[in-house]
Write an enzyme that holds these catalytic residues in place. Structure first.
Site, PDB file in Angstrom:
ATOM      1  N   HIS A 172      94.121  -0.226  26.175  1.00  0.00           N
ATOM      2  CA  HIS A 172      94.351   0.145  24.777  1.00  0.00           C
ATOM      3  C   HIS A 172      94.012   1.622  24.575  1.00  0.00           C
ATOM      4  O   HIS A 172      92.858   1.976  24.297  1.00  0.00           O
ATOM      5  CB  HIS A 172      93.487  -0.716  23.854  1.00  0.00           C
TER       6      HIS A 172
ATOM      7  N   GLY B  46      84.623  -7.616  22.131  1.00  0.00           N
ATOM      8  CA  GLY B  46      86.049  -7.860  22.342  1.00  0.00           C
ATOM      9  C   GLY B  46      86.562  -8.830  21.295  1.00  0.00           C
ATOM     10  O   GLY B  46      87.479  -8.505  20.539  1.00  0.00           O
TER      11      GLY B  46
ATOM     12  N   ASP C  18      89.951  -2.135  11.801  1.00  0.00           N
ATOM     13  CA  ASP C  18      90.545  -3.017  10.799  1.00  0.00           C
ATOM     14  C   ASP C  18      90.426  -4.480  11.207  1.00  0.00           C
ATOM     15  O   ASP C  18      90.138  -5.348  10.381  1.00  0.00           O
ATOM     16  CB  ASP C  18      92.027  -2.673  10.614  1.00  0.00           C
ATOM     17  N   GLY C  19      90.664  -4.751  12.488  1.00  0.00           N
ATOM     18  CA  GLY C  19      90.598  -6.129  12.960  1.00  0.00           C
ATOM     19  C   GLY C  19      89.228  -6.733  12.770  1.00  0.00           C
ATOM     20  O   GLY C  19      89.091  -7.897  12.378  1.00  0.00           O
TER      21      GLY C  19
ATOM     22  N   SER D 290      66.242 -29.613   6.066  1.00  0.00           N
ATOM     23  CA  SER D 290      66.866 -30.688   6.836  1.00  0.00           C
ATOM     24  C   SER D 290      66.739 -30.462   8.336  1.00  0.00           C
ATOM     25  O   SER D 290      66.589 -31.408   9.112  1.00  0.00           O
ATOM     26  CB  SER D 290      68.346 -30.819   6.468  1.00  0.00           C
TER      27      SER D 290
ATOM     28  N   HIS E 121      80.862 -35.109   8.266  1.00  0.00           N
ATOM     29  CA  HIS E 121      79.537 -34.622   8.661  1.00  0.00           C
ATOM     30  C   HIS E 121      78.981 -35.337   9.893  1.00  0.00           C
ATOM     31  O   HIS E 121      77.827 -35.122  10.258  1.00  0.00           O
ATOM     32  CB  HIS E 121      78.555 -34.772   7.497  1.00  0.00           C
TER      33      HIS E 121
END
Length: 674
Positions: A35, A123, A164-165, A392, A481
């Site tokens: 890239h 990544g 942006d990703g 919980s 659940h």
């Protein structure tokens, strides 16, 4: 650095920046994979940050008080590798040339523990951003615990570069919201605002006002309109470091594949090599001194390598602080040293609670809470919390208080309903060092943090996950659940140790193993319902749990049937064995809380627990049967679940789904032809 005139320095800056771009282009072209766009657009930022702002020592990447740098968009790895090489880390030009090749130090995405100077494996988008939040939280906690008015022995920033990703991913929203709430002012994020994604411009899917969003998160937001303006970048970084109340976002307007005549600002430059001719044209356009592949001038290398001397001086200065700190504050210094080293204090497990079979039945989640608090009393750097389920999950440290903006020394982290962020934040804290992090939620929600668990396993970092409400015995909340496939799914993650204890004593030993283990994450799978404390006939579970399985009940005679079970099903397996004994069947019950640990045991031990000449076997676990075939064998039977649960009391569900001693006895009678 250096004695250059402003004009000469400007030329030198540009030479170094273009060297980063050229190295990135050339390595990706040679690999025919990678890239190039982001490294080319971000080169001015990386150069400015690493040579003028970042506190680091290339000769000692593990220096504790260094600034952390995280490249969240890990696809831009050549940007990071270029900086590591140029500034003097243990990465050669030959390593750069070997980008993305077999056994190279420069894999396609940065990998922690593989390449010197890489702080975390990135990544999967959003993970690095969230790891950085965890690192910043760790820094604030340790600073609050160990700094004094006279000496700030823990004092560093975390810088993260995202794109942006990253910001489109939900995990980033979760993490940014929490970071703003906590006021993590030593967290600085640089947003690579290049407006390009793989499919086209970001306008096709991402039109939100990022700055307004982060301001709403309580972040300090700046904009730098020209991503090539080194002075503007430096000023923004300085301003971000000066901010004392909020994390910082610097929106940096860059151009993907900057300098490429035909591919700048196009999606084509995101994930494919530019091509030899385009690289030649780009280097000419950038006025690079040489278009020879992997050309690094002595002038550029000499200037960037000044980071070595600068880093050594910074670390030596800190080491002098440490000596003074050790003299003036010996108790604090010893505590910090132990925390950083990861060494457990002597007697750390001496106060673990004892559980007797004469005690009342207790849920393993409740037993876990008791054990956790006993350990927390001795292991000061054990810190964690829950995704809004602490009561919980029983994950509260009772003798401490909340980790908040005004109390960073608190050990109870309120993650909110942010499971995915919690997972990656825990990883960031572990990567930072000095912290033993844990986090809890319901087992059924482990899917929400699965990508973070996978990366923790890949990095072999010691994160502890507390997953409660482990089966259809959850009951009335119904199938949404009730985990069915989740335990097996977690077992499928290489490097993750999954432990499903059958009672309070196994829970204690599960925690003992989790704390002692430093070679990967551990998932504790715990019950909602109360379980009896089982009397062992061979010995108690201590040390035997480390082998993953052991004989918990046995007949005096050689067994003709072996029942293998985990968790809440072990007790009903023992009941069935006792009933079968009355019918003249010699039955053995094997508790197998961890298949991963059992697979690591010796062949001799395995054969002792599961003799190969005993082919009559029944496996019982309240989940899907996948994976149990290897222990049941060709003639064996597996009692499990296909499909989902239902809404009803837990006991009713266990009975109707066949998790009873009577059903085990019936299966055994049929198998043995009684």
């Amino acid at each position: 650095m250096g004695n250059n005139t402003p004009e000469n320095q400007k030329d030198l800056d540009q030479l170094c920046i273009n060297t980063i771009r050229a190295l990135s282009m050339d390595a990706i072209q040679k690999a025919n994979s990678g890239h190039p766009g982001a490294p080319m657009g971000l080169a001015p930022l990386a150069y400015t940050l690493w040579t003028r702002m970042l506190k680091h020592n290339p000769a000692n990447p593990a220096w504790f008080n260094r600034d952390r740098f995280v490249l969240s968009g890990g696809h831009a790895s050549m940007l990071l590798y270029s900086m590591l090489y140029l500034t003097g880390y243990d990465l050669s030009l030959d390593d750069i040339k070997n980008f993305r090749q077999w056994q190279s130090k420069t894999p396609g995405h940065p990998e922690y523990g593989h390449t010197s100077g890489v702080e975390t494996t990135t990544g999967p988008l959003g993970q690095g951003f969230t790891n950085a939040v965890g690192m910043a939280m760790a820094e604030r906690h340790l600073a609050a615990c160990y700094n004094t008015k006279e000496c700030e022995i823990v004092d560093h920033h975390t810088f993260v570069v995202c794109g942006d990703g990253d910001l489109m991913e939900g995990i980033t929203s979760e993490a940014a919201s929490l970071a703003g709430h906590l006021g993590l002012s030593k967290l600085i994020c640089i947003y690579d605002d290049n407006k390009i994604s793989i499919e086209g411009t970001t306008a096709i899917a991402f039109t939100e006002d990022v700055g307004a969003r982060f301001k709403a998160y309580n972040w300090h937001v700046q904009k730098v309109e020209d991503g090539n303006d080194v002075d503007a970048i430096f000023k923004a970084l300085k301003k971000a470091k000066a901010e004392k109340n909020k994390p910082s976002l610097i929106m940096l307007r860059t151009h993907i594949a900057y300098g490429s005549p035909n591919k700048q600002d196009t999606p084509d430059a995101h994930g494919s090599p530019l091509g030899e001719e385009e690289i030649r044209l780009t280097k000419k356009n950038l006025s690079c001194p040489d278009d020879t592949p992997f050309c690094v001038t002595d002038k550029a290398l000499e200037f960037c390598r000044q980071c070595l001397d600068k880093g050594k001086k910074a670390e030596k200065k800190w080491q002098r602080q440490v000596k003074s700190y050790e003299k003036d504050f010996p108790v604090l210094a010893a505590g910090l040293k132990d925390a950083i080293s990861g060494d457990l204090p002597e007697g750390w497990d001496s106060d673990l609670p004892s559980f007797s079979n004469t005690d009342k039945a207790i849920a393993t989640r409740s037993a876990s809470g008791k054990v956790l608090n006993a350990i927390a009393g001795k292991v000061a750097n054990l810190i964690g919390g829950s995704a809004d389920l602490a009561p919980s999950n029983n994950t509260l440290i009772k003798d401490s208080f909340d980790f908040q903006k005004d109390s960073y020394n608190g050990r109870n982290i309120r993650f909110g309903v942010r499971e995915h962020a919690m997972g990656a934040i825990l990883s960031g804290m572990a990567l930072h060092k000095g912290i033993r992090p844990f986090g809890g939620t319901f087992l059924v929600f482990s899917d929400y943090l699965r990508p973070s668990i996978r990366l923790a396993a890949l990095m072999k970092i010691p994160v502890i996950y507390v997953f409660t409400h482990d089966s259809i015995a959850v009951g009335e909340d119904g199938p949404t659940h009730q985990p069915v496939e989740h335990v097996v799914s977690l077992r499928a993650i290489s490097g993750l140790t999954v432990i499903r204890p059958c009672d309070a004593n196994e829970t204690k030993e599960a925690w003992r193993y989790a704390i002692k283990n430093t070679q990967g994450p551990v998932a504790l799978i715990l019950s909602r319902q109360n379980l009896p404390i089982i009397e062992r006939t061979e010995s108690n579970s201590e040390s035997l749990l480390e082998n993953g399985a052991y004989v918990i009940y046995d007949s005096p005679q050689k067994p003709s049937l072996i029942i293998i079970a985990t968790g809440s099903e072990v007790n009903i397996a023992i009941e069935a064995a006792k009933t079968l004994e009355q019918k003249g069947v010699a039955a053995r019950v094997v508790s197998m809380p961890s298949t991963e640990l059992f697979e690591k045991a010796s062949a001799e031990y395995k054969d002792k627990v599961l003799p190969q000449d005993t082919s009559n076997r029944i496996v019982v676990e309240a989940g899907i049967t996948m994976g149990w075939e290897r222990y049941a064998g060709d003639k064996g039977e597996i009692i499990g679940i296909s499909g989902y649960g239902a809404s009803a009391p837990g006991g009713t569900l266990m009975k109707n789904y066949g998790f009873t001693s009577d059903n085990i006895v019936q299966k055994a009678a049929k198998m043995l032809k009684l």
